[in-house]
Design a protein around this motif. Structure first.
Motif, PDB file in Angstrom:
ATOM      1  N   MET A  27       0.825  -1.208   0.000  1.00  0.00           N
ATOM      2  CA  MET A  27       0.000   0.000   0.000  1.00  0.00           C
ATOM      3  C   MET A  27       0.861   1.260   0.000  1.00  0.00           C
ATOM      4  SD  MET A  27      -3.072  -0.626  -0.463  1.00  0.00           S
ATOM      5  CE  MET A  27      -3.551   1.063  -0.278  1.00  0.00           C
ATOM      6  N   LEU A  28       1.952   1.257   0.739  1.00  0.00           N
ATOM      7  CA  LEU A  28       2.833   2.416   0.756  1.00  0.00           C
ATOM      8  C   LEU A  28       3.458   2.641  -0.617  1.00  0.00           C
ATOM      9  CD1 LEU A  28       3.861   4.601   2.622  1.00  0.00           C
ATOM     10  CD2 LEU A  28       5.786   3.135   3.190  1.00  0.00           C
ATOM     11  N   ILE A  29       3.867   1.567  -1.263  1.00  0.00           N
ATOM     12  CA  ILE A  29       4.429   1.682  -2.610  1.00  0.00           C
ATOM     13  C   ILE A  29       3.366   2.189  -3.583  1.00  0.00           C
ATOM     14  CG2 ILE A  29       5.297   0.332  -4.567  1.00  0.00           C
ATOM     15  CD1 ILE A  29       6.803  -1.382  -2.511  1.00  0.00           C
ATOM     16  N   SER A  30       2.126   1.685  -3.456  1.00  0.00           N
ATOM     17  CA  SER A  30       1.082   2.147  -4.369  1.00  0.00           C
ATOM     18  C   SER A  30       0.732   3.618  -4.127  1.00  0.00           C
ATOM     19  CB  SER A  30      -0.162   1.268  -4.249  1.00  0.00           C
ATOM     20  OG  SER A  30      -0.740   1.407  -2.973  1.00  0.00           O
ATOM     21  N   CYS A  31       0.770   4.060  -2.875  1.00  0.00           N
ATOM     22  CA  CYS A  31       0.537   5.489  -2.592  1.00  0.00           C
ATOM     23  C   CYS A  31       1.622   6.343  -3.231  1.00  0.00           C
ATOM     24  CB  CYS A  31       0.500   5.746  -1.088  1.00  0.00           C
ATOM     25  SG  CYS A  31      -1.026   5.261  -0.298  1.00  0.00           S
ATOM     26  N   TRP A  43       3.923  18.002  -6.524  1.00  0.00           N
ATOM     27  CA  TRP A  43       4.187  16.821  -5.689  1.00  0.00           C
ATOM     28  C   TRP A  43       3.381  16.945  -4.406  1.00  0.00           C
ATOM     29  CZ3 TRP A  43       6.307  12.303  -6.669  1.00  0.00           C
ATOM     30  CH2 TRP A  43       6.722  11.489  -5.635  1.00  0.00           C
ATOM     31  N   PHE A  44       2.277  16.200  -4.332  1.00  0.00           N
ATOM     32  CA  PHE A  44       1.434  16.196  -3.144  1.00  0.00           C
ATOM     33  C   PHE A  44       1.786  14.979  -2.303  1.00  0.00           C
ATOM     34  CE2 PHE A  44      -1.264  18.172  -6.456  1.00  0.00           C
ATOM     35  CZ  PHE A  44      -1.337  19.429  -5.895  1.00  0.00           C
ATOM     36  N   LEU A  45       2.697  15.144  -1.362  1.00  0.00           N
ATOM     37  CA  LEU A  45       3.119  14.023  -0.535  1.00  0.00           C
ATOM     38  C   LEU A  45       2.945  14.392   0.930  1.00  0.00           C
ATOM     39  CD1 LEU A  45       4.345  11.198  -0.536  1.00  0.00           C
ATOM     40  CD2 LEU A  45       6.581  12.245  -0.362  1.00  0.00           C
ATOM     41  N   ASN A  46       2.142  13.628   1.605  1.00  0.00           N
ATOM     42  CA  ASN A  46       1.917  13.827   3.025  1.00  0.00           C
ATOM     43  C   ASN A  46       2.248  12.507   3.719  1.00  0.00           C
ATOM     44  OD1 ASN A  46       1.143  14.593   5.533  1.00  0.00           O
ATOM     45  ND2 ASN A  46      -0.910  15.272   4.946  1.00  0.00           N
ATOM     46  N   TRP A  47       3.441  12.428   4.304  1.00  0.00           N
ATOM     47  CA  TRP A  47       3.912  11.167   4.872  1.00  0.00           C
ATOM     48  C   TRP A  47       3.017  10.665   5.990  1.00  0.00           C
ATOM     49  CZ3 TRP A  47       7.063   7.922   2.716  1.00  0.00           C
ATOM     50  CH2 TRP A  47       7.999   8.385   1.807  1.00  0.00           C
ATOM     51  N   ASP A  48       2.518  11.561   6.820  1.00  0.00           N
ATOM     52  CA  ASP A  48       1.681  11.132   7.950  1.00  0.00           C
ATOM     53  C   ASP A  48       0.408  10.442   7.466  1.00  0.00           C
ATOM     54  OD1 ASP A  48       3.542  12.264   9.611  1.00  0.00           O
ATOM     55  OD2 ASP A  48       2.424  14.133   9.886  1.00  0.00           O
ATOM     56  N   LYS A  49      -0.293  11.078   6.549  1.00  0.00           N
ATOM     57  CA  LYS A  49      -1.545  10.506   6.057  1.00  0.00           C
ATOM     58  C   LYS A  49      -1.306   9.244   5.238  1.00  0.00           C
ATOM     59  CE  LYS A  49      -4.312  14.676   6.085  1.00  0.00           C
ATOM     60  NZ  LYS A  49      -5.107  15.605   5.282  1.00  0.00           N
ATOM     61  N   ASP A  50      -0.270   9.255   4.395  1.00  0.00           N
ATOM     62  CA  ASP A  50       0.007   8.085   3.576  1.00  0.00           C
ATOM     63  C   ASP A  50       0.430   6.895   4.423  1.00  0.00           C
ATOM     64  OD1 ASP A  50      -0.628   9.381   1.258  1.00  0.00           O
ATOM     65  OD2 ASP A  50       1.443   9.890   0.739  1.00  0.00           O
ATOM     66  N   LEU A  51       1.263   7.119   5.419  1.00  0.00           N
ATOM     67  CA  LEU A  51       1.704   6.024   6.279  1.00  0.00           C
ATOM     68  C   LEU A  51       0.545   5.487   7.117  1.00  0.00           C
ATOM     69  CD1 LEU A  51       4.132   4.331   7.090  1.00  0.00           C
ATOM     70  CD2 LEU A  51       4.593   5.987   8.889  1.00  0.00           C
ATOM     71  N   PHE A  52      -0.280   6.385   7.663  1.00  0.00           N
ATOM     72  CA  PHE A  52      -1.430   5.941   8.448  1.00  0.00           C
ATOM     73  C   PHE A  52      -2.413   5.167   7.581  1.00  0.00           C
ATOM     74  CE2 PHE A  52      -5.711   6.723  10.184  1.00  0.00           C
ATOM     75  CZ  PHE A  52      -5.556   6.057  11.386  1.00  0.00           C
ATOM     76  N   TYR A  53      -2.652   5.641   6.358  1.00  0.00           N
ATOM     77  CA  TYR A  53      -3.548   4.945   5.434  1.00  0.00           C
ATOM     78  C   TYR A  53      -2.996   3.561   5.090  1.00  0.00           C
ATOM     79  CZ  TYR A  53      -6.114   3.888   1.163  1.00  0.00           C
ATOM     80  OH  TYR A  53      -6.861   3.276   0.208  1.00  0.00           O
TER      81      TYR A  53
END
Length: 87
Positions: A33-37, A51-61
């Motif tokens: 999932m992290l790779i797909s995000c 570049w819309f990257l939000n590590w907190d939201k992506d990692l939690f998702y």
């Protein structure tokens, strides 16, 4: 389908096997999932240029999806192994 030469597992489907399967499946789904995000963000960067990257939201998702899918998959594989062991 019955195998002609089944490989005998001496340990069987134990509780430790269940925990191991759940952990491995959770980690696998979380990484996928992290790779797909990240790939989705890269595609958006190529198309839009931002570049819309939000590590907190992506990692939690990724953790949320990985844990929910990993627990169900790990338990399903373990139950199937347990059923095949009893046949």
């Amino acid at each position: 389908m019955k195998l002609k030469n089944p490989i005998k597992n001496k340990g069987g489907a134990t509780v430790m096997t269940l925990i191991f399967m759940i952990i491995i499946c959770c980690l696998s789904f979380t990484v996928l999932m992290l790779i797909s995000c990240l790939l989705g963000r890269a595609i958006a960067y190529i198309k839009i240029g931002a570049w819309f990257l939000n590590w907190d939201k992506d990692l939690f998702y990724s953790l949320r999806i990985g844990i929910s899918a990993g627990v169900l998959t790990g338990m399903g594989v373990w139950v199937r192994t347990k059923l095949q062991e009893q046949q």
